[in-house]
Motif scaffolding. Structure first.
Motif, PDB file in Angstrom:
ATOM      1  N   ILE A  52      -8.363  52.133 -55.141  1.00 13.77           N
ATOM      2  CA  ILE A  52      -9.197  50.726 -55.129  1.00 13.77           C
ATOM      3  C   ILE A  52     -10.154  50.791 -56.164  1.00 13.77           C
ATOM      4  CG2 ILE A  52     -10.888  49.581 -53.888  1.00 13.77           C
ATOM      5  CD1 ILE A  52      -9.585  49.631 -51.393  1.00 13.77           C
ATOM      6  N   GLY A  53     -10.875  49.747 -56.330  1.00 13.17           N
ATOM      7  CA  GLY A  53     -11.964  49.919 -57.255  1.00 13.17           C
ATOM      8  C   GLY A  53     -12.450  48.610 -57.953  1.00 13.17           C
ATOM      9  N   HIS A  54     -11.544  47.891 -58.822  1.00 13.39           N
ATOM     10  CA  HIS A  54     -11.984  46.885 -59.298  1.00 13.39           C
ATOM     11  C   HIS A  54     -12.313  45.413 -58.576  1.00 13.39           C
ATOM     12  CE1 HIS A  54     -11.244  47.690 -63.670  1.00 13.39           C
ATOM     13  NE2 HIS A  54     -10.874  48.820 -63.265  1.00 13.39           N
ATOM     14  N   PHE A  55     -11.876  45.837 -57.205  1.00 10.13           N
ATOM     15  CA  PHE A  55     -12.009  44.676 -56.373  1.00 10.13           C
ATOM     16  C   PHE A  55     -13.519  44.692 -55.794  1.00 10.13           C
ATOM     17  CE2 PHE A  55      -7.651  45.528 -56.127  1.00 10.13           C
ATOM     18  CZ  PHE A  55      -7.125  44.099 -56.174  1.00 10.13           C
ATOM     19  N   GLY A  56     -14.173  45.394 -56.393  1.00 11.32           N
ATOM     20  CA  GLY A  56     -15.733  45.788 -55.941  1.00 11.32           C
ATOM     21  C   GLY A  56     -15.718  46.321 -54.334  1.00 11.32           C
ATOM     22  N   LEU A  57     -14.883  47.025 -54.251  1.00 13.71           N
ATOM     23  CA  LEU A  57     -14.539  47.524 -52.777  1.00 13.71           C
ATOM     24  C   LEU A  57     -15.000  49.057 -52.826  1.00 13.71           C
ATOM     25  CD1 LEU A  57     -11.330  46.721 -50.855  1.00 13.71           C
ATOM     26  CD2 LEU A  57     -13.526  46.471 -50.272  1.00 13.71           C
ATOM     27  N   GLY A  58     -15.315  49.572 -54.205  1.00 14.06           N
ATOM     28  CA  GLY A  58     -15.751  51.017 -54.377  1.00 14.06           C
ATOM     29  C   GLY A  58     -16.692  51.488 -53.181  1.00 14.06           C
ATOM     30  N   PHE A  59     -17.776  50.553 -52.968  1.00 15.84           N
ATOM     31  CA  PHE A  59     -18.708  51.133 -51.905  1.00 15.84           C
ATOM     32  C   PHE A  59     -18.381  51.310 -50.565  1.00 15.84           C
ATOM     33  CE2 PHE A  59     -21.821  49.709 -48.942  1.00 15.84           C
ATOM     34  CZ  PHE A  59     -22.821  50.569 -49.134  1.00 15.84           C
ATOM     35  N   TYR A  60     -17.450  50.079 -50.384  1.00 10.91           N
ATOM     36  CA  TYR A  60     -16.757  50.056 -49.003  1.00 10.91           C
ATOM     37  C   TYR A  60     -15.868  51.299 -48.374  1.00 10.91           C
ATOM     38  CZ  TYR A  60     -19.824  46.280 -47.451  1.00 10.91           C
ATOM     39  OH  TYR A  60     -20.674  45.527 -47.077  1.00 10.91           O
ATOM     40  N   ASP A 102     -23.116  54.564 -62.715  1.00  8.70           N
ATOM     41  CA  ASP A 102     -23.413  53.072 -63.320  1.00  8.70           C
ATOM     42  C   ASP A 102     -24.865  52.574 -63.154  1.00  8.70           C
ATOM     43  OD1 ASP A 102     -20.791  53.056 -63.843  1.00  8.70           O
ATOM     44  OD2 ASP A 102     -20.072  51.760 -62.093  1.00  8.70           O
ATOM     45  N   ALA A 103     -25.566  52.980 -61.990  1.00 13.46           N
ATOM     46  CA  ALA A 103     -26.952  52.504 -61.886  1.00 13.46           C
ATOM     47  C   ALA A 103     -27.887  53.490 -62.771  1.00 13.46           C
ATOM     48  CB  ALA A 103     -27.387  53.025 -60.514  1.00 13.46           C
ATOM     49  N   ILE A 104     -27.443  54.705 -63.271  1.00 10.13           N
ATOM     50  CA  ILE A 104     -28.372  55.281 -64.260  1.00 10.13           C
ATOM     51  C   ILE A 104     -27.907  54.774 -65.730  1.00 10.13           C
ATOM     52  CG2 ILE A 104     -28.426  57.417 -65.432  1.00 10.13           C
ATOM     53  CD1 ILE A 104     -28.173  58.818 -62.649  1.00 10.13           C
ATOM     54  N   SER A 121     -27.345  60.510 -54.128  1.00 13.81           N
ATOM     55  CA  SER A 121     -28.814  59.795 -54.763  1.00 13.81           C
ATOM     56  C   SER A 121     -28.819  59.897 -56.156  1.00 13.81           C
ATOM     57  CB  SER A 121     -29.968  60.936 -54.257  1.00 13.81           C
ATOM     58  OG  SER A 121     -29.897  61.005 -52.800  1.00 13.81           O
ATOM     59  N   ASP A 122     -29.299  58.830 -56.565  1.00 18.05           N
ATOM     60  CA  ASP A 122     -29.358  58.533 -57.922  1.00 18.05           C
ATOM     61  C   ASP A 122     -30.846  58.127 -58.467  1.00 18.05           C
ATOM     62  OD1 ASP A 122     -29.502  55.416 -58.857  1.00 18.05           O
ATOM     63  OD2 ASP A 122     -27.738  55.556 -57.268  1.00 18.05           O
ATOM     64  N   ASN A 123     -31.275  58.256 -59.529  1.00 21.00           N
ATOM     65  CA  ASN A 123     -32.482  57.851 -60.064  1.00 21.00           C
ATOM     66  C   ASN A 123     -32.261  56.719 -61.254  1.00 21.00           C
ATOM     67  OD1 ASN A 123     -31.813  59.469 -61.998  1.00 21.00           O
ATOM     68  ND2 ASN A 123     -33.606  60.634 -61.997  1.00 21.00           N
ATOM     69  N   SER A 162     -19.654  57.370 -58.965  1.00 21.71           N
ATOM     70  CA  SER A 162     -19.264  56.357 -59.981  1.00 21.71           C
ATOM     71  C   SER A 162     -20.462  55.292 -59.989  1.00 21.71           C
ATOM     72  CB  SER A 162     -17.840  55.788 -60.010  1.00 21.71           C
ATOM     73  OG  SER A 162     -16.923  56.736 -60.121  1.00 21.71           O
ATOM     74  N   ASN A 163     -20.811  54.590 -58.706  1.00 24.17           N
ATOM     75  CA  ASN A 163     -21.760  53.836 -58.747  1.00 24.17           C
ATOM     76  C   ASN A 163     -23.313  54.296 -59.073  1.00 24.17           C
ATOM     77  OD1 ASN A 163     -20.128  51.914 -57.702  1.00 24.17           O
ATOM     78  ND2 ASN A 163     -20.718  51.954 -55.735  1.00 24.17           N
ATOM     79  N   ALA A 164     -23.616  55.506 -58.762  1.00 25.88           N
ATOM     80  CA  ALA A 164     -24.812  56.396 -58.902  1.00 25.88           C
ATOM     81  C   ALA A 164     -24.515  56.309 -60.583  1.00 25.88           C
ATOM     82  CB  ALA A 164     -24.791  57.610 -58.249  1.00 25.88           C
TER      83      ALA A 164
HETATM   84  P1  ADP Z   1     -18.083  47.904 -58.338  1.00 24.08           P
HETATM   85  O1  ADP Z   1     -18.607  49.258 -58.458  1.00 24.08           O
HETATM   86  O2  ADP Z   1     -16.653  47.667 -58.613  1.00 24.08           O
HETATM   87  O3  ADP Z   1     -19.067  46.822 -58.810  1.00 24.08           O
HETATM   88  P2  ADP Z   1     -18.804  48.734 -55.635  1.00 24.08           P
HETATM   89  O4  ADP Z   1     -18.495  48.155 -54.448  1.00 24.08           O
HETATM   90  O5  ADP Z   1     -18.600  49.863 -56.071  1.00 24.08           O
HETATM   91  O6  ADP Z   1     -17.982  47.679 -56.706  1.00 24.08           O
HETATM   92  O7  ADP Z   1     -20.317  48.204 -55.833  1.00 24.08           O
HETATM   93  C1  ADP Z   1     -20.507  47.067 -55.695  1.00 24.08           C
HETATM   94  C2  ADP Z   1     -21.900  46.701 -56.469  1.00 24.08           C
HETATM   95  O8  ADP Z   1     -23.253  47.435 -55.650  1.00 24.08           O
HETATM   96  C3  ADP Z   1     -22.207  47.432 -57.754  1.00 24.08           C
HETATM   97  O9  ADP Z   1     -21.663  46.580 -58.755  1.00 24.08           O
HETATM   98  C4  ADP Z   1     -23.751  47.445 -57.911  1.00 24.08           C
HETATM   99  O10 ADP Z   1     -24.253  46.303 -58.461  1.00 24.08           O
HETATM  100  C5  ADP Z   1     -24.190  47.760 -56.397  1.00 24.08           C
HETATM  101  N1  ADP Z   1     -24.404  49.044 -56.474  1.00 24.08           N
HETATM  102  C6  ADP Z   1     -23.547  49.996 -55.694  1.00 24.08           C
HETATM  103  N2  ADP Z   1     -24.113  51.157 -55.831  1.00 24.08           N
HETATM  104  C7  ADP Z   1     -25.255  51.200 -56.446  1.00 24.08           C
HETATM  105  C8  ADP Z   1     -26.257  51.986 -56.844  1.00 24.08           C
HETATM  106  N3  ADP Z   1     -26.337  53.433 -56.459  1.00 24.08           N
HETATM  107  N4  ADP Z   1     -27.309  51.763 -57.385  1.00 24.08           N
HETATM  108  C9  ADP Z   1     -27.632  50.475 -57.734  1.00 24.08           C
HETATM  109  N5  ADP Z   1     -26.512  49.447 -57.376  1.00 24.08           N
HETATM  110  C10 ADP Z   1     -25.260  49.757 -56.861  1.00 24.08           C
END
Ligand code: ADP
Ligand code: MG
Length: 614
Positions: free
Chosen positions: A121-129, A45-47, A81-83, A41-43
């Motif tokens: 989880i998700g809206h807490f900005g915890l997705g990445f973790y 969103d980045a695109i 990976s994303d571009n 999802s983050n990938a």
């Molecule tokens: P959320 O997606 O809910 O904002 P995440 O923990 O998933 O929280 O990601 C935190 C932030 O890190 C994202 O809002 C984004 O700004 C940045 N981020 C994470 N992954 C990427 C990515 N692949 N490319 C660019 N930015 C990223």
């Protein structure tokens, strides 16, 4: 006396971020595979962000947007990976270190010590973790789209410490590299990763390749406008979602953005007269990302027999279930889905009656279940709640009552088993009486519901009691001068003498038809009571129910007349007993109530009677 001024002390609640990972692990353990959903999802969103910047001309480059996932089973690394937009060193510090950790703090504050199970989880900005659920080391290699940016490498082992340095990266975008832990060896499997990607990411609108094969070729057609789709598109989509199912009967495309944002496609499957509402047939998406197939709180129970997808971007899907139940949006959503389903059925009933009736046999248990369990739906469904009539058309309750009010006011005759009740049906048809078919599993409950809704209206199965309309009331009986009895009285006596079964009552009536000699009846109330007690009593084989029953002998039939004549000549004659027993057995047989053990006697007697034919 003035109140003492409250003393206010300000400060920061300190949460030890070192504690975050154990908490994440604890709360998310059952859904560990969501880490992949979050990272993809983050990938995406980045695109999406970079695509947006192209529109506003802040970015003028051209890229073939894609998400690439690679698993190296030897090194035990998984790379996403994303571009897309990429990050500068400052952004990494801001978005990854700060934002995510503050999100984690919020999460920890909210849930530490609580006993509710957070699903997602998700809206807490915890997705990445969530990556740390499966990895003990995570690296980010990223290059921002901004001109003259330098590539950045960030790495962390899941503590508050991290390393950040400049590095080389040829293409703009981000690689997230997970070093899988020992206990996550299940994710060090190509099969597992592919299945997880398919589960969560099938409809993400950017091509995703895993080890060089694309995993998301099917388009999320529910976001398209219904006018741009053909029947075949819906059918293909159904096949994609439910490859082992029969073709659906029809479908409902929900596509609204006011007052709530909601889209989706719900299919009516072939129910085959049974349904199991515990089955999970509806997949819930949040902006095309799969969330769950556990939609119990989102849609009314009776709708869970439908199959398909619901996409609800505004719903806080990522928090715990108990929270969901209290969310007014969630309730609104449920109401909307229900209304859309009712509207579709109403429309079909109005515009394509033939198709509606054709499908009614399949869908009626479902509609009835909905009508019983949900009053609002009952109100919406009233117009299209139809019943098959013995007159070979479909009718509503209101129309039936109106048509028959001269003959039998506020009474509805019904058939639950066309074969077992066929002799009664014959009588009914001959008399120009109309009955409706109520033969689905749910109908005994539904009848009670309808009686409750239509004050004073009574449902009566066609074999319960003998309808006054079938009895020839005009026929006046002559009292025999010798015996001082009417023919009916004589017949009744003969039968009572020859049939002495426990629980059996004999009644003689002059029916209008001559053909039927006898039939078994059970009063509507009695039968319902017994059906109820049978439901609660195990091992009741139905025969027990029949202990109390009535044989109605038709004084107008040829056989009854024959018995009377024979009995007058030779009251103790063998033939008389045989014929009485046979009429009784035939009545039982036609209702499917003749016990197997009685069959040899029945056959033997039948043969004897055949032998009497001259
Ligand atoms: P959320 O997606 O809910 O904002 P995440 O923990 O998933 O929280 O990601 C935190 C932030 O890190 C994202 O809002 C984004 O700004 C940045 N981020 C994470 N992954 C990427 C990515 N692949 N490319 C660019 N930015 C990223
Ligand atoms: Mg995210």
């Amino acid at each position: 006396m003035p109140k003492a001024k409250a003393k206010i002390e300000k400060g920061n609640i300190s949460v030890h971020t070192e504690n975050i990972l154990p908490i994440i692990k604890k709360w998310l353990y059952s859904d560990r595979d969501i880490f992949l959903r979050e990272l993809v999802s983050n990938a995406h969103d980045a695109i999406a962000k970079l695509q947006h910047l192209t529109l506003t001309r802040e970015f003028e480059g051209e890229r073939d947007y894609k998400i690439t996932v690679k698993l190296d089973t030897e090194k035990k690394t998984l790379t996403i990976s994303d571009n897309g937009i990429g990050m500068t060193a400052d952004e990494v510090k801001k978005y990854i270190n700060q934002v995510a950790f503050s999100g984690a703090e919020e999460f920890a504050k909210k849930y530490e010590g609580g006993d509710q199970k957070s699903q997602l989880i998700g809206h807490f900005g915890l997705g990445f973790y969530s990556a740390f659920m499966v990895a003990d080391k995570v690296e980010i290699v990223t290059l921002s789209y901004k001109e003259s940016s330098e590539a950045v490498k960030w790495s962390s082992t899941g503590t508050t410490e991290f390393e950040i340095s400049t590095t080389e990266k040829a293409e703009g975008g981000t690689d997230i590299i997970l070093h899988l832990t020992e206990d996550s060896s299940d994710f060090n499997s190509e099969y597992q990763i592919r299945e997880t990607l398919k589960k969560y990411c099938s409809f993400i609108p950017v091509p995703i390749t895993f080890n060089d094969a694309q995993v998301n070729e099917q388009k999320p057609i529910w976001v398209s406008s219904p006018t741009s789709l053909k029947d075949q598109d819906y059918l293909d989509f159904y096949k994609y979602l439910f490859p082992f199912s029969d073709e659906p009967l029809f479908w409902i495309h929900i596509n609204i953005d006011f007052p709530i944002n909601l889209s989706g496609i719900l299919y009516f499957p072939k129910l085959k007269h049974q349904f199991d509402s515990s089955q999970k047939h509806i997949k819930l998406y949040c902006n095309k990302v799969y969330v769950s197939d556990n939609c119990q709180d989102l849609i009314p129970e009776f709708l869970t027999v439908l199959q398909g997808v619901i996409d609800a971007p505004d719903i806080p899907l990522n928090v715990s279930r108990s929270f969901l139940q209290n969310d007014p949006n969630v309730r609104k959503l449920a109401e909307h889905i229900q209304k859309k389903v009712a509207d579709k059925l109403k429309e079909l009933h109005k515009k394509d009656r033939a198709k509606f009736e054709q499908n009614w046999e399949e869908i009626n248990p479902f509609v009835k279940f909905g009508a019983i369990s949900n009053d609002k739906f009952y109100e919406q469904a009233k117009d299209f709640l139809i019943f098959k009539s013995t007159e070979d058309y479909y009718t509503t309750i209101e129309d039936y009552l109106e048509r028959n009010k001269e003959k039998h006011e506020k009474k509805i005759f019904y058939i639950s088993d066309e074969i077992a009740q066929s002799s009664y049906l014959e009588l009914f048809k001959k008399e120009g009486l109309e009955a409706i078919f109520l033969n689905s599993v749910i109908d005994s409950h539904f009848i009670q519901h309808l009686e409750m809704k239509h004050a004073g209206v009574q449902f009566q199965r066609i074999d319960s009691d003998v309808s006054e309309h079938l009895v020839d009331k005009d026929k006046t009986e002559i009292v025999d001068a010798k015996t001082n009895k009417t023919a009916s009285q004589t017949i009744e006596e003969v039968f009572k003498k020859n049939l002495t079964l426990e629980g059996l009552t004999v009644k003689v009536e002059s029916l209008k038809s001559e053909e039927l000699a006898g039939m078994i009846v059970l009063s509507e109330q009695m039968r319902r009571l017994k059906e109820m007690s049978a439901m609660y009593q195990q091992g009741n084989n139905g025969m027990d129910l029949m202990k109390e029953h009535t044989l109605v002998v038709n004084a107008n039939s040829k056989v009854a007349k024959l018995i009377k004549t024979k009995a007058e000549i030779l009251p103790e004659g063998e033939d008389v007993k045989m014929l009485c027993e046979h009429i009784y057995d035939l009545a039982m047989l036609s209702q499917g109530l003749l016990e197997n053990t009685k069959m040899p006697i029945f056959v033997e007697r039948s043969t004897k009677i055949l032998g009497m034919v001259k």
